[in-house]
Design an enzyme around this catalytic site. Structure first.
Site, PDB file in Angstrom:
ATOM      1  N   ASN A 119      32.150  38.351  29.894  1.00 36.96           N
ATOM      2  CA  ASN A 119      32.135  39.013  31.091  1.00 36.96           C
ATOM      3  C   ASN A 119      31.967  37.678  32.096  1.00 36.96           C
ATOM      4  OD1 ASN A 119      31.811  40.595  33.088  1.00 36.96           O
ATOM      5  ND2 ASN A 119      29.714  41.265  32.746  1.00 36.96           N
ATOM      6  N   LEU A 175      33.425  36.255  35.899  1.00 35.53           N
ATOM      7  CA  LEU A 175      34.504  36.279  37.016  1.00 35.53           C
ATOM      8  C   LEU A 175      35.787  35.477  36.869  1.00 35.53           C
ATOM      9  CD1 LEU A 175      31.810  36.737  40.174  1.00 35.53           C
ATOM     10  CD2 LEU A 175      33.086  38.475  38.644  1.00 35.53           C
ATOM     11  N   ASN A 176      35.546  34.428  35.827  1.00 33.71           N
ATOM     12  CA  ASN A 176      36.660  33.733  35.809  1.00 33.71           C
ATOM     13  C   ASN A 176      37.936  34.200  35.337  1.00 33.71           C
ATOM     14  OD1 ASN A 176      35.614  31.070  36.997  1.00 33.71           O
ATOM     15  ND2 ASN A 176      34.547  30.906  34.775  1.00 33.71           N
ATOM     16  N   ASP A 194      40.165  43.645  44.690  1.00 29.49           N
ATOM     17  CA  ASP A 194      38.774  44.420  44.350  1.00 29.49           C
ATOM     18  C   ASP A 194      39.006  45.845  43.974  1.00 29.49           C
ATOM     19  OD1 ASP A 194      37.493  42.041  44.124  1.00 29.49           O
ATOM     20  OD2 ASP A 194      36.313  42.542  45.850  1.00 29.49           O
ATOM     21  N   ASP A 195      38.558  46.582  42.891  1.00 34.92           N
ATOM     22  CA  ASP A 195      38.689  47.809  42.446  1.00 34.92           C
ATOM     23  C   ASP A 195      38.090  48.879  43.583  1.00 34.92           C
ATOM     24  OD1 ASP A 195      36.322  47.117  41.605  1.00 34.92           O
ATOM     25  OD2 ASP A 195      36.421  48.671  39.880  1.00 34.92           O
ATOM     26  N   ASP A 196      37.164  48.403  44.476  1.00 34.90           N
ATOM     27  CA  ASP A 196      36.408  49.197  45.270  1.00 34.90           C
ATOM     28  C   ASP A 196      36.731  49.039  46.806  1.00 34.90           C
ATOM     29  OD1 ASP A 196      35.670  46.529  46.049  1.00 34.90           O
ATOM     30  OD2 ASP A 196      33.343  46.901  45.277  1.00 34.90           O
ATOM     31  N   ARG A 234      37.286  34.344  56.452  1.00 29.84           N
ATOM     32  CA  ARG A 234      36.051  33.766  56.932  1.00 29.84           C
ATOM     33  C   ARG A 234      36.095  32.507  57.638  1.00 29.84           C
ATOM     34  NH1 ARG A 234      35.136  38.378  55.813  1.00 29.84           N
ATOM     35  NH2 ARG A 234      33.635  39.218  54.149  1.00 29.84           N
ATOM     36  N   CYS A 252      31.467  33.596  43.529  1.00 26.52           N
ATOM     37  CA  CYS A 252      32.036  32.514  44.237  1.00 26.52           C
ATOM     38  C   CYS A 252      33.450  32.083  43.507  1.00 26.52           C
ATOM     39  CB  CYS A 252      31.249  31.403  44.085  1.00 26.52           C
ATOM     40  SG  CYS A 252      29.479  31.498  44.838  1.00 26.52           S
ATOM     41  N   ASP A 269      36.454  33.328  44.442  1.00 22.76           N
ATOM     42  CA  ASP A 269      37.213  33.340  45.500  1.00 22.76           C
ATOM     43  C   ASP A 269      37.091  32.038  46.261  1.00 22.76           C
ATOM     44  OD1 ASP A 269      34.789  34.086  46.168  1.00 22.76           O
ATOM     45  OD2 ASP A 269      35.425  35.563  47.500  1.00 22.76           O
TER      46      ASP A 269
END
Length: 765
Positions: A579, A581-582, A600-602, A630, A688, A690
């Site tokens: 699990n 994020l990479n 993102d799925d949301d 940003r 982070c 992204d």
């Protein structure tokens, strides 16, 4: 005497001064103004939330305008058989031809379509020819349809009907392709007559090239010969003195056969009639078949021709149009089992082209009525097919529904205003009593008897009016319900009017770049607890026109089956061992598009916004193009929200939670050795990824690396559940501020600020 006659006339008293004041102070006018303002607000809100999701027609464009006949365009198909044709986006050999890699071969698989080329239109997708093709060449057109191919070595010529905007009639246009149909050059108008032309059946006979277009308004079937192919033609002869439409020729078993329909048919026979003629030569003379008409009563049978007849493995096949429900609903294919001068028999067979699943969001989602399939010298088959995303007469129907909606809304507002004014208006009882004076003469004159009737009716009306006013003035639930129902009905009519008048053709269309369509792969990362989010995500985004595949990076828990989703495109579940994020940017050799949209799925946004972002990325595929900007600055660097970037009037970072990127460049860069330390930091903090990708892009180039596209609206569905990854906003921002410090020390600074609103189309406002 005149005064006495006037009194005998029994005229009603004029309104008193008190009644005039009451009428002047009636709230009806105020209500009408308030209702109009409310309707404008509701209409504007509905436009922003719903209608803005549709691609709207360019009112200043010379061509591609809404047309009652449709918005037809043309797609390319290849296959090893005319019964197994695949769209150009799935045929690897044709895609490689863009790089000069040779002729397409039969039997190529989608996996062979992968390329390392520079084209941002990888893969090229249907439609390959639209109204924009002739329009941009200086020949404004509303649609292109009825395509016929002429193959000359490695060069493809495409003849088609183009609906000219100046004359609003069909002309025959011609385009040329040197790359197997991936791109087309519009050469000009091949044939233009004083009447409507379509269905340009092109063929070669005895070293001459002929065209047999439909021109039923002339009440004859004409044959033209090319004097200077492909743009100059001369009338060779009239084949049949009859208004035949969609006429196709084929040489089979010793004869030339002419299949066509009689346009003079009407009622149930319109678009349901088929005739056959035969001759020893395509130049005639022609003799009618003894069974004519072959069909004449059922529009769903495919009686009207739907393109060129072809021979495959010794059998003759005829494409026909199923016109049930709407003109040109779909192509049906028939295998001819018997064809003689006396008999004809055909049976339906499977067309072999997958039915479109995306509805109006697909270029052929509502109709496809014409196909021309031919065998290449290589042995493979090529085909062109037209398609439309709206049914016949759609633009007229939408305008009619829109204006009816507005008229009904206005009528309701006037009605409620009248009722409100009537409730508050004071009318003296004496207003309803006629002023008369009884005399002997008045009893004799007929006008008195008329006045007596008027008096009785007026008194009754006054009583009914007063009683109704009393009932309506009561603060009862029934009265409140009545006004709420009327108000909601009015709001619904305003929304209907705005929807039909301001939403184009109701489709979320893809944008072309340099005349080409393309496709991208969507990648989203999730886990077991967010499965409900994922199902909404897949159902919505799979309907977007340019989405080819959805890849779900499954980080934790038991993965679902791909069959668990309501999707119009393939859904691939990529189960990860750890699990992290990479995993979002892991190299994936099964991705078949250059463009990847990380989302993102949301996050829920419109398909039109996705198509805008994809169009912008195709202009600059070396950049990341996204929807969440940003501005990173300060000493030390500090992570802030979009509001801060707006205050600074610029940005220098795009969140990859909703961003397009080059899959090969971005993923290889992320998993390079130089990014190892950053990846370890991302995995440790579970945050982070992204930001790291932005630093890697900035480190790899001295030019601009990010670009922003403003979405019409976006919804974060994680706010509706308890499974959001970063619910503590301040803690989340603190971690990301630490990431900025870490990454800047390793990879250097981020780029300069880029201002909002720099694009001419204002998509980045």
């Amino acid at each position: 005497m005149a005064g006495q006659a006037a009194r005998l006339g029994g005229a009603m008293r004029p309104p008193s001064s008190s009644m005039r004041v009451a009428l002047a102070r009636s709230p009806a006018a105020t209500f009408l103004l308030a209702a109009a303002a409310a309707a404008a607000v509701v209409g504007g809100l509905y436009f922003w939330v719903v209608v803005s999701s549709f691609r709207l027609p360019d009112s200043g464009a010379a061509g591609c305008r809404p047309d009652g006949e449709g918005s037809w365009s043309v797609g390319m198909f290849y296959g090893s058989s005319p019964l197994e044709l695949r769209p150009i986006a799935l045929v690897g050999g044709v895609q490689r031809s863009l790089l000069g890699c040779g002729l397409p071969r039969a039997g190529l698989t989608p996996e062979e379509g992968r390329s390392n080329g520079n084209s941002s239109a990888w893969p090229v997708a249907n439609p390959v020819l639209t109204c924009a093709t002739p329009t941009e060449a200086g020949y404004p057109s509303n649609f292109v349809a009825d395509p016929f191919l002429y193959v000359e070595g490695d060069t493809l010529f495409l003849f088609f009907e183009t609906k000219t905007t100046t004359s609003m009639q069909g002309d025959i246009g011609v385009a040329r392709s040197f790359d197997k149909g991936a791109t087309w050059e519009f050469l000009g108008i091949a044939l233009d007559e004083a009447w409507h032309l379509s269905y340009p059946f092109v063929f070669k006979y005895e070293n001459e090239i002929y065209m047999m277009p439909e021109g039923n308004k002339k009440k004859e079937l004409r044959l033209y010969r090319a004097t200077k192919f492909p743009l100059e033609w001369t009338l060779e002869k009239v084949l049949v003195n009859k208004p035949l439409i969609d006429a196709s020729l084929v040489q089979f078993e010793g004869y030339w056969w002419l299949f066509a329909s009689d346009f003079t048919r009407y009622g149930v026979e319109k678009n349901a009639e088929l005739e056959i003629w035969y001759s020893n030569s395509p130049l005639g003379p022609w003799t009618e078949h003894k069974q004519n008409p072959i069909y004449k009563s059922d529009k769903s049978l495919g009686a009207r021709n739907g393109g060129r007849l072809f021979i495959f493995e010794g059998s003759l096949y005829r494409p026909g149009q199923d016109c049930s429900g709407t003109y040109g609903r779909k192509v049906k294919l028939y295998r001819v089992e018997k064809l003689t001068k006396e008999e004809y028999k055909e049976v339906p067979v499977k067309l072999g082209i997958e039915e479109p699943k995306k509805g109006r969001n697909a270029w052929n989602g509502m109709r496809y009525h014409h196909m021309d399939a031919q065998q290449l010298a290589s042995g493979g088959w090529i085909a062109v097919m037209d398609g439309d995303r709206v049914p016949s007469g759609e633009s007229t129907r939408r305008s009619l529904f829109g204006y009816i909606g507005f008229l009904l809304a206005i009528a309701l507002v006037v009605f409620v205003g009248f009722v409100k004014g009537a409730i508050s208006c004071y009318i003296p009882p004496s207003f309803w009593v006629p002023l008369t004076r009884r005399t002997e003469l008045s009893r004799i004159l007929p006008v008195h008897r008329f006045n007596q009737k008027v008096r009785r009716y007026s008194i009754n009306i006054g009583r009914y009016f007063s009683a109704t006013k009393t009932r309506l003035n009561e603060k009862t639930w029934s009265n409140m319900l009545f006004f709420w129902v009327v108000a909601l009905t009015g709001i619904a009519n305003v929304c209907i009017a705005v929807h039909f008048l301001c939403s184009g053709n109701g489709a979320e269309e893809a944008y072309t770049y340099k005349g080409q369509h393309s496709q991208f792969t969507m990648v989203t990362m999730t886990y077991e607890a967010r499965l409900w989010n994922l199902k909404l995500f897949v159902e919505h985004y799979s309907r977007c026109e340019s989405v080819r595949e959805i890849v779900v990076v499954w980080n934790k828990g038991n993965p679902p089956s791909s069959d668990a989703f309501d999707s119009t495109v393939p859904v691939r579940i990529r189960v990860e061992e750890i699990n992290s994020l990479n995993n979002r940017f892991r190299l994936d050799p099964l991705i078949k598009t250059r463009a990847v949209f990380e989302l993102d799925d949301d996050i829920m946004m419109t398909c039109t916004d996705l198509e805008k972002g994809f169009r912008v990325w195709r202009e600059h595929p070396e950049r990341m193009v996204g929807f969440y900007p940003r501005m990173i600055d300060g000493n030390p660097l500090q992570y802030r929200n979009e509001r801060y970037a707006r205050g600074k009037r610029g940005y220098n970072l795009i969140l990859t939670g909703a961003a397009f990127m080059d899959s090969e460049f971005a993923f290889k860069k992320y998993w390079s050795e130089e990014a190892r330390e950053g990846r370890d930091y991302v995995h440790k903090n579970f945050n982070c990824e992204d930001l790291l990708m932005n630093f890697l892009y900035a480190n790899a180039s001295s030019s601009r690396t990010v670009e922003y596209v403003h979405p019409a609206w976006a919804i974060d569905t994680s706010k509706l559940s308890s499974v959001a990854i970063s619910r503590n906003t301040q803690k989340h921002y603190d971690i990301r501020t630490n990431c900025l410090a870490k990454f800047s020390s390793i990879y250097g600074p981020l780029p300069q600020k880029w201002e909002f609103g720099m694009r001419e189309d204002r998509w980045d406002k």
